[in-house]
Design an enzyme around this catalytic site. Sequence first.
Site, short mmCIF file in Angstrom:
data_model
loop_
_atom_site.label_atom_id
_atom_site.label_comp_id
_atom_site.label_asym_id
_atom_site.label_seq_id
_atom_site.Cartn_x
_atom_site.Cartn_y
_atom_site.Cartn_z
N GLY A 12 29.42 -20.42 -36.55
CA GLY A 12 30.07 -19.25 -35.95
C GLY A 12 31.59 -19.28 -35.91
N ASN A 14 33.57 -17.96 -38.18
CA ASN A 14 34.03 -16.60 -38.52
C ASN A 14 33.80 -15.64 -37.36
OD1 ASN A 14 35.10 -16.19 -41.37
ND2 ASN A 14 33.37 -17.55 -41.71
N ARG A 61 9.67 -10.09 -44.35
CA ARG A 61 11.09 -9.73 -44.37
C ARG A 61 11.28 -8.36 -43.69
NH1 ARG A 61 14.74 -12.38 -46.88
NH2 ARG A 61 13.41 -13.43 -48.36
N MET A 86 22.21 -16.53 -43.04
CA MET A 86 21.59 -17.11 -44.22
C MET A 86 20.22 -16.50 -44.55
SD MET A 86 23.98 -19.03 -45.14
CE MET A 86 23.26 -20.04 -46.44
N ARG A 87 20.13 -15.20 -44.42
CA ARG A 87 18.89 -14.50 -44.77
C ARG A 87 19.22 -13.37 -45.72
NH1 ARG A 87 14.03 -16.04 -44.21
NH2 ARG A 87 13.28 -13.93 -43.89
N ILE A 88 18.35 -13.16 -46.69
CA ILE A 88 18.52 -11.99 -47.55
C ILE A 88 17.89 -10.80 -46.82
CG2 ILE A 88 17.79 -10.95 -49.73
CD1 ILE A 88 18.05 -13.78 -50.95
N LEU A 89 18.62 -9.70 -46.75
CA LEU A 89 18.13 -8.51 -46.06
C LEU A 89 17.41 -7.59 -47.04
CD1 LEU A 89 21.35 -8.09 -43.94
CD2 LEU A 89 19.07 -8.51 -42.99
N ASN A 103 29.94 -8.43 -45.50
CA ASN A 103 29.66 -9.87 -45.54
C ASN A 103 30.92 -10.60 -45.97
OD1 ASN A 103 28.08 -12.31 -45.68
ND2 ASN A 103 28.01 -12.07 -47.91
N HIS A 105 32.00 -13.99 -48.17
CA HIS A 105 31.45 -14.97 -49.11
C HIS A 105 32.59 -15.90 -49.54
CE1 HIS A 105 28.70 -16.52 -52.12
NE2 HIS A 105 29.70 -16.47 -52.98
N SER A 132 35.95 -13.66 -50.12
CA SER A 132 35.88 -12.21 -50.30
C SER A 132 35.08 -11.58 -49.17
CB SER A 132 35.14 -11.88 -51.61
OG SER A 132 35.67 -12.60 -52.71
N ASP A 141 25.44 -10.55 -53.01
CA ASP A 141 26.88 -10.82 -53.21
C ASP A 141 27.52 -9.94 -54.29
OD1 ASP A 141 26.74 -12.84 -51.27
OD2 ASP A 141 26.27 -14.38 -52.75
N GLU A 170 39.26 -17.54 -44.69
CA GLU A 170 38.21 -16.63 -44.20
C GLU A 170 38.57 -16.11 -42.81
OE1 GLU A 170 34.10 -17.91 -44.51
OE2 GLU A 170 34.60 -19.29 -46.11
C1 GRF Z 1 31.38 -19.36 -44.30
O1 GRF Z 1 31.93 -20.21 -45.26
C2 GRF Z 1 30.98 -18.05 -44.92
O2 GRF Z 1 31.81 -17.64 -45.95
C3 GRF Z 1 29.62 -18.38 -45.48
O3 GRF Z 1 29.03 -19.23 -44.51
C4 GRF Z 1 30.05 -19.90 -43.77
C5 GRF Z 1 29.84 -19.59 -42.33
O4 GRF Z 1 30.62 -20.36 -41.48
N1 GRF Z 1 28.90 -17.17 -45.77
P1 GRF Z 1 30.73 -20.00 -39.94
O5 GRF Z 1 29.30 -20.02 -39.35
O6 GRF Z 1 31.36 -18.64 -39.82
O7 GRF Z 1 31.56 -21.08 -39.35
#
Ligand code: GRF
Length: 196
Positions: A12, A14, A61, A86-89, A103, A105, A132, A141, A170
């Site tokens: 978490g 981000n 899903r 970490m899930r594909i929607l 998102n 990436h 990005s 992506d 990021e």
């Molecule tokens: C980040 O590197 C993001 O780009 C990727 O997963 C990581 C998540 O990190 N999709 P955090 O949970 O935000 O610390």
Amino acid sequence: MKNAAVLISGRGSNLSALMAAQGSAYRIVLVVSNVEGAGGLEIAAAAGIPVKVIPHQGKSRETFDAEVDAVLREAGADIVCLAGFMRILSDGFVRAWEGKLVNIHPSLLPAYKGIRVHERVIEAKEALSGASVHFVVPELDAGPVIAQGSVPVHPSDTPQTLAARVLEIEHSLYPQALQLLATGGVRLEKGLAVFG
Ligand code: GRF
């Protein structure tokens, strides 16, 4: 002022960056994790942001996505940010939130979609990498890019050192992109990111 919800699966960082920048453009009204004990849940809860854990195990899903959709609507979310989710929607979910779903990436998309990004960037001896923020479309992506930031790749980099350098960017990129979206400075139109 837009209501943003953040979907996470882990640490978490981000999410923290998005929280720190909330203000006049957006506020975070809900954090959803598919993983119980995800670090980001504590960060949000400590700041008084409502959190929900929706485990994905043992459901289709579509069922999982419908549960997520329901809590997002209940919270009055206008924008949904994937931040280490970490899930594909499902296509249905993505279409329902089209133009409002973003998102981050850790690569300079369209290069290095998918997983093991930093390993592959180093293997390919790239001089530059980055991050990005993009609109989410059904293809993984592949959505139109809203904002990018680049960092150098050093010959001595390991996936961990490169990940840390990218992560730093990021944390400034994602809040800026969300502010732009929340204030109408970018929108998704006919599959393109349109600015201004
Ligand atoms: C980040 O590197 C993001 O780009 C990727 O997963 C990581 C998540 O990190 N999709 P955090 O949970 O935000 O610390």
